[in-house]
Write an enzyme that holds these catalytic residues in place. Structure first.
Site, PDB file in Angstrom:
ATOM      1  N   TYR A 141      37.227  31.497  41.672  1.00  0.00           N
ATOM      2  CA  TYR A 141      37.942  31.852  40.453  1.00  0.00           C
ATOM      3  C   TYR A 141      38.536  30.633  39.757  1.00  0.00           C
ATOM      4  CZ  TYR A 141      37.956  36.956  40.961  1.00  0.00           C
ATOM      5  OH  TYR A 141      37.613  38.273  41.012  1.00  0.00           O
ATOM      6  N   LYS A 191      32.396  33.867  55.371  1.00  0.00           N
ATOM      7  CA  LYS A 191      30.938  33.780  55.457  1.00  0.00           C
ATOM      8  C   LYS A 191      30.638  32.436  56.120  1.00  0.00           C
ATOM      9  CE  LYS A 191      26.739  35.221  54.544  1.00  0.00           C
ATOM     10  NZ  LYS A 191      26.135  36.405  55.214  1.00  0.00           N
ATOM     11  N   ASP A 247      38.441  40.499  46.135  1.00  0.00           N
ATOM     12  CA  ASP A 247      38.235  41.286  44.915  1.00  0.00           C
ATOM     13  C   ASP A 247      37.236  42.402  45.195  1.00  0.00           C
ATOM     14  OD1 ASP A 247      38.305  41.961  42.128  1.00  0.00           O
ATOM     15  OD2 ASP A 247      36.380  40.928  41.909  1.00  0.00           O
ATOM     16  N   ASP A 251      38.033  46.858  45.934  1.00  0.00           N
ATOM     17  CA  ASP A 251      37.461  47.997  45.200  1.00  0.00           C
ATOM     18  C   ASP A 251      36.749  48.925  46.176  1.00  0.00           C
ATOM     19  OD1 ASP A 251      38.268  46.765  42.787  1.00  0.00           O
ATOM     20  OD2 ASP A 251      36.481  47.484  41.743  1.00  0.00           O
TER      21      ASP A 251
HETATM   22  C1  IPM Z   1      41.361  42.495  40.101  1.00  0.00           C
HETATM   23  C2  IPM Z   1      40.534  42.338  38.861  1.00  0.00           C
HETATM   24  C3  IPM Z   1      40.695  40.899  38.344  1.00  0.00           C
HETATM   25  C4  IPM Z   1      40.202  39.963  39.424  1.00  0.00           C
HETATM   26  C5  IPM Z   1      40.023  40.621  36.986  1.00  0.00           C
HETATM   27  C6  IPM Z   1      40.463  41.577  35.921  1.00  0.00           C
HETATM   28  C7  IPM Z   1      40.232  39.211  36.549  1.00  0.00           C
HETATM   29  O1  IPM Z   1      39.212  42.667  39.128  1.00  0.00           O
HETATM   30  O2  IPM Z   1      42.580  42.265  40.022  1.00  0.00           O
HETATM   31  O3  IPM Z   1      40.807  42.837  41.143  1.00  0.00           O
HETATM   32  O4  IPM Z   1      38.993  39.744  39.531  1.00  0.00           O
HETATM   33  O5  IPM Z   1      41.028  39.462  40.181  1.00  0.00           O
HETATM   34 MG    MG Z   2      38.908  43.502  41.032  1.00  0.00          MG
END
Ligand code: IPM
Ligand code: MG
Length: 370
Positions: A141, A191, A247, A251
């Site tokens: 990032y 990894k 990240d 999810d």
């Molecule tokens: C999260 C989101 C963010 C990230 C984006 C919106 C920049 O996906 O907070 O998980 O990737 O960190």
């Molecule tokens: Mg995210």
């Protein structure tokens, strides 16, 4: 206590869920006798429209001079083709960096009432209680160089995954400290069979682990961790990982426990912490009043606990959320096919009522003579 908080509703469903979260925050403050001072500012696409900057100086200033920041979501399709620094996401990334928020805590808990919302069998997901600790200021990032160049047909793009030992040390310490307050177990995800960054990560996490002999540390490759997360989600206590893997896995953990809409987060490590639901701006459902506000509401609980150390208030919100779910209230993401779903505002209202009730009994219990 004075709760001085900057509110950044942001884009998409951000403003809708934040409105409910703020109502719950007001109710809590009222019930427990705190004073709230809120400053609302723009971030992301909303800020780009207003001032062509996804993190305007007045927004940053407000955040820095408050005690905590509550954010909705950033991101809107209309900005998809702009260069990286003019995208809504750039505002959030800069804010995380400016705040020094290097540790992102993302609890993924399966509420008993939501066992049947998971795509996994109830007996697999039952009892899942994971704390994802995601490194938030390093890796792909933020690594330099980053660029996209060359003529169409012959373009090349570069991102850099980079970690410096102290960055790994400090996030590892946070994870070990948190594990001590939980079930004393950490899975560190990397990894290391392919990446140098991961080899460094694994070595440093192992070294830090020597200071925590009471915490059981194991390591997993990210591909295998992704599989274990759906096969045996209950086996995870603290899941420690770098920025990009965190990240993705957070999810996935949201899907596992029934809905990403349930997940809250705290980004800590600097002088002012940032709280936000894990879900994004969800432009496909924005403005329809169907978004799940519980991730944002549970972020308020994290805010109260981590930034203001008021545990009863935080627990009151969490109990209220359990209660409304137990009573069968479901937003669209949680309603099984064809089942009745309530709106964002109605869900907020139900939590608000539950908060008031629980607070009332909590306050009267505490006032009762021994
Ligand atoms: C999260 C989101 C963010 C990230 C984006 C919106 C920049 O996906 O907070 O998980 O990737 O960190
Ligand atoms: Mg995210």
């Amino acid at each position: 206590m004075l709760l001085k908080i900057t509110i950044l509703p942001g884009d998409g469903i951000g403003p809708e869920v934040i409105e409910e979260a703020v109502r719950v925050l007001d109710a809590i403050s009222h019930s427990f006798g705190h004073e709230v001072s809120l400053t609302r500012k723009n971030i992301g696409g909303a800020a780009l429209v207003a001032s062509e900057d996804p993190l305007p100086p007045d927004t940053l200033q407000a955040c820095i001079s408050s005690s905590a920041v509550l954010l909705g979501a950033v991101g809107a399709p209309s900005f998809d083709n702009l260069p990286a620094h003019l995208r809504p996401e750039a505002g959030l990334l800069r804010l995380r960096r400016e705040l020094g928020a290097f540790a992102n805590l993302r609890p993924a808990v399966c509420y008993p009432a939501l066992e049947d919302c998971s795509p996994l069998r109830a007996e697999v997901v039952r009892g899942t209680d994971i704390l994802i600790v995601r490194e938030l200021l390093g890796g792909l990032y933020f690594g330099e160089p980053r660029l996209l160049h060359g003529p169409t047909g012959d373009r090349a793009a570069t991102n850099t995954m980079r970690y410096h030992e102290p960055e790994v040390q400090r996030i590892a310490r946070i994870a070990f400290d948190l594990a001590r307050a939980r079930r004393h177990s950490i899975v560190s995800v990397d990894k290391a069979n392919v990446l140098e960054c991961s080899r460094l990560w694994r070595e440093v996490v192992t070294e830090i682990g020597r200071d925590y002999p009471d915490v059981k540390l194991s390591h997993m490759y990210v591909d295998s961790a992704a599989m274990a997360l759906v096969l045996r989600p209950r086996d995870f206590d603290v899941l420690l990982t770098e920025n990009m893997f965190g990240d993705i896995l957070s999810d996935q953990a949201g899907g596992v426990v029934g809905s990403l809409g349930m997940l809250a987060s705290a980004s800590i490590g600097g002088p002012v912490a940032l709280y936000e639901p894990v879900h994004g701006s969800a432009p496909d459902i924005a403005g329809q009043g169907v978004a799940n506000p519980l991730g944002a509401i549970l972020s308020v609980a994290m805010l109260l606990r981590h930034s203001f150390h008021v545990e009863r208030e935080a627990a009151c919100i969490e109990s209220a959320v359990s209660k409304v779910l137990h009573m069968g209230n479901r937003t669209r993401d949680l309603a099984k096919d064809g089942r009745f779903a309530i709106s964002t505002a109605d869900m907020g209202e139900r939590v608000l009522e539950a908060v008031k009730e629980i607070a009332l009994s909590d306050v009267s219990n505490n006032a009762a003579p021994n």
